[in-house]
Design an enzyme around this catalytic site. Structure first.
Site, PDB file in Angstrom:
ATOM      1  N   ASP A   1     -34.534  -4.052 -16.456  1.00  0.00           N
ATOM      2  CA  ASP A   1     -34.363  -2.637 -16.806  1.00  0.00           C
ATOM      3  C   ASP A   1     -33.113  -2.461 -17.663  1.00  0.00           C
ATOM      4  O   ASP A   1     -32.236  -3.325 -17.703  1.00  0.00           O
ATOM      5  CB  ASP A   1     -34.283  -1.752 -15.550  1.00  0.00           C
ATOM      6  CG  ASP A   1     -33.086  -2.071 -14.656  1.00  0.00           C
ATOM      7  OD1 ASP A   1     -32.725  -3.263 -14.521  1.00  0.00           O
ATOM      8  OD2 ASP A   1     -32.488  -1.129 -14.101  1.00  0.00           O
ATOM      9  N   GLU A  59     -31.705  -2.405 -11.467  1.00  0.00           N
ATOM     10  CA  GLU A  59     -30.274  -2.700 -11.364  1.00  0.00           C
ATOM     11  C   GLU A  59     -29.446  -1.551 -11.914  1.00  0.00           C
ATOM     12  O   GLU A  59     -28.390  -1.213 -11.395  1.00  0.00           O
ATOM     13  CB  GLU A  59     -29.958  -4.001 -12.121  1.00  0.00           C
ATOM     14  CG  GLU A  59     -28.601  -4.607 -11.794  1.00  0.00           C
ATOM     15  CD  GLU A  59     -27.459  -4.045 -12.624  1.00  0.00           C
ATOM     16  OE1 GLU A  59     -26.300  -4.218 -12.235  1.00  0.00           O
ATOM     17  OE2 GLU A  59     -27.724  -3.404 -13.673  1.00  0.00           O
TER      18      GLU A  59
HETATM   19  N1  BES Z   1     -24.248  -6.153 -16.507  1.00  0.00           N
HETATM   20  C1  BES Z   1     -23.698  -5.009 -15.898  1.00  0.00           C
HETATM   21  C2  BES Z   1     -22.550  -5.292 -14.981  1.00  0.00           C
HETATM   22  C3  BES Z   1     -21.303  -5.764 -15.664  1.00  0.00           C
HETATM   23  C4  BES Z   1     -20.719  -5.006 -16.642  1.00  0.00           C
HETATM   24  C5  BES Z   1     -20.733  -6.913 -15.271  1.00  0.00           C
HETATM   25  C6  BES Z   1     -19.569  -5.434 -17.240  1.00  0.00           C
HETATM   26  C7  BES Z   1     -19.596  -7.346 -15.876  1.00  0.00           C
HETATM   27  C8  BES Z   1     -18.995  -6.605 -16.865  1.00  0.00           C
HETATM   28  C9  BES Z   1     -24.753  -4.333 -15.057  1.00  0.00           C
HETATM   29  O1  BES Z   1     -26.036  -4.375 -15.593  1.00  0.00           O
HETATM   30  C10 BES Z   1     -24.397  -2.892 -14.915  1.00  0.00           C
HETATM   31  O2  BES Z   1     -24.091  -2.234 -15.865  1.00  0.00           O
HETATM   32  N2  BES Z   1     -24.432  -2.418 -13.707  1.00  0.00           N
HETATM   33  C11 BES Z   1     -24.238  -1.048 -13.408  1.00  0.00           C
HETATM   34  C12 BES Z   1     -24.636  -0.911 -11.985  1.00  0.00           C
HETATM   35  C13 BES Z   1     -24.672   0.476 -11.448  1.00  0.00           C
HETATM   36  C14 BES Z   1     -25.552   1.376 -12.239  1.00  0.00           C
HETATM   37  C15 BES Z   1     -25.080   0.444 -10.011  1.00  0.00           C
HETATM   38  C16 BES Z   1     -22.795  -0.651 -13.614  1.00  0.00           C
HETATM   39  O3  BES Z   1     -21.883  -1.461 -13.408  1.00  0.00           O
HETATM   40  O4  BES Z   1     -22.565   0.492 -14.011  1.00  0.00           O
HETATM   41 MN    MN Z   2     -26.646  -5.940 -16.458  1.00  0.00          MN
END
Ligand code: BES
Ligand code: MN
Length: 472
Positions: free
Chosen positions: A86, A151
């Site tokens: 997603d 996710e």
């Molecule tokens: N890939 C990201 C997480 C991430 C961002 C890891 C930057 C390391 C550095 C992930 O897909 C993401 O954006 N997760 C969301 C999760 C939330 C919506 C629960 C986030 O961190 O905002």
């Molecule tokens: Mn991600």
């Protein structure tokens, strides 16, 4: 290898990845539910093509989880590969140079929503796996794939699946490739992820919107009231005013602080080309790394209410809602922070306003012990392709399912092939193709090395205690 042949192979891969990226699998928007399913089906078909004898779409109250198992290779270790299909909503659309779901190559970079987060990285792992299959289609190790479609929106399908069937996490290591290099040429592994507490704060001050001339000066304005509550939650100097929040924080170790001090960091370049603002806000007596990795945050994501159409309408809004979230660090617990946020909002709200806090989703922060042999194997792979071992850093972002991936004792490797300027969640998200090609080599190398060395290491006993040292 003949370079024209190689080039055509790359072109084909760009075409395949572009097909995947063209599916607007925006998990947060109900209108895209069918697209999310199509992205899951794309993965399902791809796993079939890779010769996985077991491929399942696992259903729940939302977008499906795609589960795949490569052919069994007795006596060899098992690697669990996690990723998400997603993506975040693509708005603001008019800021994209090419449309978010029309993948376009410019200057060696592939532009599309999800190019780096996370479809491009999932694709990289699939191609790395393909590259290690022998002539009979057999891999050198056991690989289990688990890809979720929620996710980015805080869905529960994968969470409920792993609660119900925790044996799916039984593996010698779990690999999460959803992050970036620390800098171009500097690969990274992550020792922590921040947690998240996402909420909606709604304010009602009137039964209906009113004429701002007739009643302006006496009627309580819902947006103004909401703005005052939000301002009460964070000072101008960046201090979050939620009792207990900072007290709970476990400060980073001296070793971490020392590592961070040695990292190359171009503050001006960071402001100019990554942050794209004029200053850095937040607690000025803390380093930038502490602020983005080791301290909680409070951010306002959007405010709804009143009149936001073209032109002017003179109205006093009766109702307003803000979407907000707190990032949490080791020591913080999502349940507790949610309760503390509710109390702080209630305290800041005037008696005559109806104020509600609705907790939408969240997850606890996690810490990872990167001293187990799986990380040495990854370092060897990084070093052989990039000439460098990974630096150990933390991530400011969150991946809510990570604690569950480690529940059966597998060390969870958090890494990735993105670059810091990939523009995750922003317009013009991209993936550098050079990162994709070297990523395929890195992870093929990793699979081979892990097949040889992974299973024999003491640290992989399947009964081993969970390697997560995050808060309970
Ligand atoms: N890939 C990201 C997480 C991430 C961002 C890891 C930057 C390391 C550095 C992930 O897909 C993401 O954006 N997760 C969301 C999760 C939330 C919506 C629960 C986030 O961190 O905002
Ligand atoms: Mn991600």
């Amino acid at each position: 290898m003949n370079s024209t042949l190689r080039e055509s192979g790359q072109d084909r891969q760009i075409r395949e990845l572009s097909e995947f990226l063209a599916i607007p699998s925006v998990s947060a928007l109900p209108a895209h539910a069918a697209d999310c399913r199509r992205a899951a089906e794309w993965l399902r078909d791809h796993l079939h093509q890779l010769g996985c004898p077991t491929v399942d779409m696992l259903e729940g109250p939302g977008h499906p989880v795609v589960w795949g198992e490569g052919p069994q290779v007795p006596g060899k270790p098992t690697l669990l590969i996690y990723g998400h299909y997603d993506v975040q909503p693509p708005d603001p659309l008019d800021e994209w140079i090419s449309p978010p779901f029309s993948p376009t190559v410019r200057d060696g970079k592939l532009y599309a929503r999800g190019a780096s987060d996370d479809k491009g990285q999932v694709f990289c792992l699939l191609k790395a796996y393909q590259a290690v299959l022998d002539r009979g289609g057999r891999p050198p190790l056991n690989v289990h794939f688990i890809f979720e479609g929620e996710e980015e929106c805080g869905g529960t399908v994968i969470y409920e699946l792993l609660k119900r069937e925790p044996e799916r996490t039984r593996a010698d290591a779990a690999l999460v490739c959803d992050m970036s290099y620390y800098a171009p040429g500097v690969p990274a592994v992550y020792t922590a992820l921040r947690g998240l507490c996402y909420a909606e704060i709604s304010v009602r001050t009137l039964q209906r919107d009113l004429h701002s001339g007739t009643y302006g000066g006496v009627a309580p304005n819902a947006i103004e009231t909401l703005a005052r509550i939000l301002c009460a939650l964070k000072s101008e100097t960046g201090e979050i005013r939620i009792p207990g929040l900072y007290e709970a924080v476990e400060p980073p170790t001296q070793a971490e602080l020392d590592t961070w001090k040695r990292l190359p960091f171009d503050r001006e370049g960071f402001i100019r080309s990554e942050v794209t603002g004029k200053v850095l806000t937040g607690l000025q007596d803390r380093t930038v790394f502490e602020r983005v990795w080791a301290l909680p945050t409070f951010e306002i994501h959007g405010i709804r209410g009143g009149f936001v159409g073209e032109g002017a309408k003179t109205v006093i809004p009766a109702q307003a809602t803000a979407k907000v979230s707190l990032r949490l660090v080791p020591g913080n617990q999502v349940q507790e922070v949610g309760r503390a946020l509710k109390r702080a909002v209630a305290q800041a709200a005037p008696k005559w306003a109806d104020v509600e806090v609705n907790l939408l989703h969240g997850g606890d922060p996690v810490q990872v012990d990167v001293s187990t042999p799986a990380f040495e194997v990854l370092d060897e792979a990084f070093e052989s392709v990039t000439g460098r071992k990974a630096v150990q850093v933390r991530a400011g972002g969150s991946i809510p399912i990570v604690p569950e991936l480690g529940l059966a004792g597998a060390p969870v490797i958090l890494t990735g092939i993105g670059l810091p300027d990939d523009g995750l969640h922003s317009p013009n998200e991209k993936l550098d193709l050079a990162q994709l090609w070297s990523g395929v080599e890195i992870f093929s190398r990793f699979f081979r090395l892990f097949a040889e060395k992974g299973g024999s290491a003491r640290a992989y006993s399947s009964s081993g205690e969970a390697r997560f040292t995050g808060p309970e």
